[in-house]
Design a protein around this motif. Structure first.
Motif, mmCIF file in Angstrom:
data_model
loop_
_atom_site.group_PDB
_atom_site.id
_atom_site.type_symbol
_atom_site.label_atom_id
_atom_site.label_comp_id
_atom_site.label_asym_id
_atom_site.label_seq_id
_atom_site.Cartn_x
_atom_site.Cartn_y
_atom_site.Cartn_z
ATOM 1 N N TYR A 6 0.813 -1.217 0.000
ATOM 2 C CA TYR A 6 0.000 0.000 0.000
ATOM 3 C C TYR A 6 0.854 1.278 0.000
ATOM 4 C CZ TYR A 6 -3.798 -3.219 1.113
ATOM 5 O OH TYR A 6 -4.700 -4.252 1.089
ATOM 6 N N ALA A 7 2.049 1.193 -0.561
ATOM 7 C CA ALA A 7 2.945 2.358 -0.668
ATOM 8 C C ALA A 7 3.279 2.953 0.701
ATOM 9 C CB ALA A 7 2.343 3.429 -1.579
ATOM 10 N N ILE A 8 3.541 2.080 1.673
ATOM 11 C CA ILE A 8 3.830 2.559 3.018
ATOM 12 C C ILE A 8 5.150 3.330 3.070
ATOM 13 C CG2 ILE A 8 2.528 0.766 4.208
ATOM 14 C CD1 ILE A 8 5.272 -0.608 4.744
ATOM 15 N N THR A 9 5.265 4.156 4.085
ATOM 16 C CA THR A 9 6.534 4.841 4.360
ATOM 17 C C THR A 9 7.033 4.371 5.717
ATOM 18 O OG1 THR A 9 5.380 6.737 5.331
ATOM 19 C CG2 THR A 9 5.909 6.856 2.991
ATOM 20 N N VAL A 10 8.146 3.688 5.717
ATOM 21 C CA VAL A 10 8.779 3.205 6.950
ATOM 22 C C VAL A 10 10.281 3.440 6.834
ATOM 23 C CG1 VAL A 10 7.037 1.456 7.459
ATOM 24 C CG2 VAL A 10 8.982 0.877 6.002
ATOM 25 N N PRO A 11 10.984 3.523 7.966
ATOM 26 C CA PRO A 11 12.436 3.700 7.905
ATOM 27 C C PRO A 11 13.105 2.562 7.128
ATOM 28 C CG PRO A 11 11.638 4.121 10.120
ATOM 29 C CD PRO A 11 10.481 3.555 9.357
ATOM 30 N N GLY A 12 14.118 2.910 6.360
ATOM 31 C CA GLY A 12 14.841 1.929 5.571
ATOM 32 C C GLY A 12 15.943 1.251 6.373
ATOM 33 N N LYS A 13 16.887 0.676 5.642
ATOM 34 C CA LYS A 13 17.924 -0.131 6.288
ATOM 35 C C LYS A 13 18.866 0.687 7.166
ATOM 36 C CE LYS A 13 21.060 0.064 2.292
ATOM 37 N NZ LYS A 13 21.802 -0.747 1.299
ATOM 38 N N TYR A 14 18.849 2.009 7.026
ATOM 39 C CA TYR A 14 19.741 2.850 7.827
ATOM 40 C C TYR A 14 19.149 3.191 9.188
ATOM 41 C CZ TYR A 14 21.824 3.317 3.224
ATOM 42 O OH TYR A 14 22.372 3.045 1.990
ATOM 43 N N GLY A 15 17.892 2.841 9.422
ATOM 44 C CA GLY A 15 17.310 2.999 10.735
ATOM 45 C C GLY A 15 16.470 4.250 10.920
ATOM 46 N N THR A 16 15.920 4.360 12.126
ATOM 47 C CA THR A 16 14.989 5.440 12.453
ATOM 48 C C THR A 16 15.667 6.805 12.487
ATOM 49 O OG1 THR A 16 13.643 3.898 13.750
ATOM 50 C CG2 THR A 16 13.314 6.238 14.161
ATOM 51 N N ASP A 17 16.864 6.868 13.031
ATOM 52 C CA ASP A 17 17.558 8.154 13.117
ATOM 53 C C ASP A 17 17.810 8.739 11.735
ATOM 54 O OD1 ASP A 17 17.577 7.922 15.849
ATOM 55 O OD2 ASP A 17 19.668 7.286 15.991
ATOM 56 N N ALA A 18 18.247 7.897 10.813
ATOM 57 C CA ALA A 18 18.501 8.366 9.450
ATOM 58 C C ALA A 18 17.195 8.793 8.782
ATOM 59 C CB ALA A 18 19.185 7.278 8.633
ATOM 60 N N ALA B 282 16.352 12.455 7.323
ATOM 61 C CA ALA B 282 15.958 12.632 5.928
ATOM 62 C C ALA B 282 14.654 13.406 5.823
ATOM 63 C CB ALA B 282 15.830 11.271 5.248
ATOM 64 N N GLU B 283 13.654 13.033 6.632
ATOM 65 C CA GLU B 283 12.363 13.715 6.585
ATOM 66 C C GLU B 283 12.500 15.176 7.015
ATOM 67 O OE1 GLU B 283 9.064 12.434 5.788
ATOM 68 O OE2 GLU B 283 10.375 11.015 4.737
ATOM 69 N N PHE B 284 13.294 15.415 8.039
ATOM 70 C CA PHE B 284 13.528 16.772 8.521
ATOM 71 C C PHE B 284 14.200 17.616 7.435
ATOM 72 C CE2 PHE B 284 16.004 20.076 10.548
ATOM 73 C CZ PHE B 284 15.177 20.560 11.543
ATOM 74 N N PHE B 285 15.243 17.079 6.826
ATOM 75 C CA PHE B 285 15.975 17.813 5.793
ATOM 76 C C PHE B 285 15.087 18.117 4.593
ATOM 77 C CE2 PHE B 285 18.334 17.602 1.785
ATOM 78 C CZ PHE B 285 19.190 18.687 1.934
#
Length: 267
Positions: A143-155, A159-162
C-alpha cells in the motif's frame, strides 16, 4: 505565488468556516487522494514482482528516478489544477500548520484543511486498493507505506527533517520574489523527483503525515509513525523561522505554490 491571497476570512467559528470554504476543504482532500493514487499505481508498476515494467527495469536507481519523476509531475499537475489554484494546493498538514504559524491561513480553515488532507490520504489509498488489491497489498509494495529503511529510524528522521526544511525554505524564498515566483511549483516537482530517488530508500519519502497515515491504515504497519508526524513539521517550522528571522514576517507576502489568485483566507 507572487500575488497576495484575496480577502480576509471572517470565519471565526467552525460553522462559518464550513459555510464559506467547504469546497476548499474538499479540494485539499481530493488533491492528496490523487497524489496517493499516483503513488500506489507507480509503486505497483515499478516495484511489484508481477509488473512487467518492474521486470524490465532491474535497476533500483532507474526505478527510483522513474517513480520520483511520476510523483513530481503529479504534484505539479495538482498545484496547477483548478482545485489546487483555489485551495492553495497544500495537501500536506505540515505545510498547512506552517502557514498557520506564518499567519497565512485562519485557525478554523487550518483545522478543516488538515481534516480534509487526512481523509483524502485514506480515501486515495482506498480507491487504489479497489483497483489494485491483489497487487497493492503484497510486499514490497504494501500500500505504498513509508517506513524507515535499512539505515534505521535516526537516518529516516534526519531525511524527513531535511526534505521538509529544504522544501519550505525554497517555497518561501521563491514565492516571495517576482523573478522566481512562477517557477515555484516546478521546483517543487524537481525536489520531489530527487527526494524519491535519494531519500526513498532511507525514509520511504513522506514529508506528509496524512500521506503516511493513508498507507498505514491499509497496510496495518505503523513503524515509527511518530517521526512522520514530527520530522516534517519541525523541518518546515525551522525553515519558516529562519526565513522570518532573515526577512521578517513582512517579507512573507504570500505562501502559495503557484503564481495566481486564490481565495484561501488569510487572518
Amino acid at each position: 505565488m507572487a500575488q497576495r491571497q484575496r480577502g480576509k476570512s471572517n470565519a471565526t467559528t467552525a460553522s462559518a468556516a464550513l459555510r464559506q470554504h467547504w469546497h476548499l476543504y474538499l479540494f485539499e482532500g481530493a488533491e492528496l487522494a490523487i497524489f496517493m493514487l499516483s503513488a500506489c499505481f507507480g509503486d505497483v508498476l515499478l516495484y511489484s514482482p508481477a509488473s512487467p515494467i518492474s521486470a524490465a527495469m532491474p535497476s533500483l536507481a532507474l526505478r527510483g528516478l522513474a517513480m520520483g519523476a511520476a510523483m513530481g509531475v503529479t504534484a505539479v499537475l495538482i498545484i496547477h489544477s483548478p482545485m489546487g489554484r483555489r485551495s492553495g494546493a497544500h495537501f500536506n498538514p505540515s505545510i498547512t500548520l506552517t502557514y498557520l504559524w506564518l499567519g497565512k491561513i485562519a485557525p478554523w480553515d487550518t483545522t478543516f484543511y488538515v481534516a480534509g488532507q487526512f481523509a483524502g490520504g485514506i480515501a486515495g489509498v482506498g480507491v487504489a486498493a479497489l483497483f489494485l488489491g491483489k497487487w497493492l497489498a503484497p510486499p514490497p509494495v504494501l500500500y505504498a507505506i513509508t517506513v524507515p529503511g535499512k539505515y534505521g529510524t535516526d537516518a529516516a528522521f534526519a531525511a524527513e527533517f531535511f526534505m521538509a526544511a529544504l522544501l519550505m525554505g525554497m517555497v518561501l524564498w521563491t514565492s516571495n520574489r517576482a523573478a522566481f515566483a512562477k517557477l515555484t511549483s516546478y521546483l517543487v516537482g524537481v525536489l520531489i523527483t530527487f527526494y524519491v530517488l535519494l531519500f526513498g530508500p532511507v525514509s520511504g519519502f513522506s514529508i506528509n503525515p496524512a500521506r503516511t497515515v493513508g498507507s498505514a491504515c491499509f497496510a496495518h504497519i505503523w513503524t515509527a509513525i511518530w517521526l512522520y508526524f514530527t520530522a516534517p513539521l519541525l523541518g518546515m517550522f525551522l525553515a519558516a523561522q529562519v526565513y522570518v528571522l532573515l526577512y521578517g514576517k513582512a517579507g512573507v507576502l504570500c505562501a502559495k505554490l503557484h503564481h495566481g489568485p486564490s481565495d484561501l483566507p488569510s487572518p
